[in-house]
Scaffold this active site. Structure first.
Site, mmCIF file in Angstrom:
data_model
loop_
_atom_site.group_PDB
_atom_site.id
_atom_site.type_symbol
_atom_site.label_atom_id
_atom_site.label_comp_id
_atom_site.label_asym_id
_atom_site.label_seq_id
_atom_site.Cartn_x
_atom_site.Cartn_y
_atom_site.Cartn_z
ATOM 1 N N GLU A 77 0.828 -1.214 0.000
ATOM 2 C CA GLU A 77 0.000 0.000 0.000
ATOM 3 C C GLU A 77 0.865 1.268 0.000
ATOM 4 O OE1 GLU A 77 -2.334 -3.081 2.496
ATOM 5 O OE2 GLU A 77 -0.247 -2.525 2.098
ATOM 6 N N CYS A 89 0.133 1.148 7.308
ATOM 7 C CA CYS A 89 -0.474 1.449 6.007
ATOM 8 C C CYS A 89 -1.831 2.123 6.172
ATOM 9 C CB CYS A 89 -0.610 0.175 5.181
ATOM 10 S SG CYS A 89 0.986 -0.516 4.687
#
Length: 208
Positions: free
Chosen positions: A113, A142
């Protein structure tokens, strides 16, 4: 005082009906099959509501589901098989993808991510117009980055709880809880949970 025989019979029938439990009154209670079907329908609606929270137009939801195989393909070559793709919320197109590169780069923050967000920022993309689709539930690191980036939505496949059950080290904190605790400006992202786990869960199952 005595009742005529016909009146006595009517009285007894009325009393018996009044005393009967509701389940015995077949004409008044719905059939068991109908009750079961109604219950299943309610459970299905409840599960669907928990899976997709926030604003998910039908076409965007379909685009997210179609995008998950691309995220899986990004994940496969990685030592830690996590992948993510960026979906244009307007067109439904997958416009970028990334994988976990922590082992290759030596950068322990190089999750799929984060790599995707860095690529999107370098390309000058307006992230509130995009949805991130990840093979697994974003970790706390993330999750924070996705919130700061202001993405339109986040959809993931395998949950953190499932990763933990397979012995993968995780910060065991649900993404949705981090979203709820955020007081950053702007709208919170829509969340899609456990999307296409038939494709993502096998990435994390250890052999044997």
């Amino acid at each position: 005082m005595t009742f005529p025989e016909a009146s006595r019979r009517r009285f007894l029938r009325t009393a018996a009906v009044a005393a009967a439990p509701l389940s015995a009154l077949g004409a008044l209670a719905p059939p068991a099959a109908a009750r079961s079907a109604d219950s299943r329908s309610a459970d299905s609606r409840s599960t669907e509501g928990r899976r997709w929270t926030g604003h998910w137009p039908a076409d965007l939801k379909d685009a997210v589901v179609r995008a998950m195989p691309a995220a899986v393909e990004w994940a496969r070559p990685a030592r830690w098989p996590f992948g993510a793709v960026l979906v244009d919320a307007a067109s439904g197109d997958v416009v970028a993808g990334a994988r976990n590169t922590t082992e290759k780069s030596g950068d322990m923050t190089a999750h799929a991510e984060l790599n995707l967000l860095r690529e999107a920022a370098a390309a000058g993309r307006d992230l509130p117009s995009y949805v991130v689709v990840s093979t697994a539930e974003p970790c706390a690191m993330c999750a924070g980055a996705l919130l700061w980036a202001g993405v339109r939505g986040v959809a993931y496949g395998t949950s953190v709880a499932t990763l933990v059950s397979h012995g993968l080290p995780q910060i065991d904190l649900p993404f949705a809880e981090i979203v709820q605790r955020s007081d950053l400006p702007g709208p919170r992202p829509a969340v899609g949970r456990e999307v296409r786990t038939d494709l993502t869960d096998p990435l994390y199952r250890r052999p044997g």
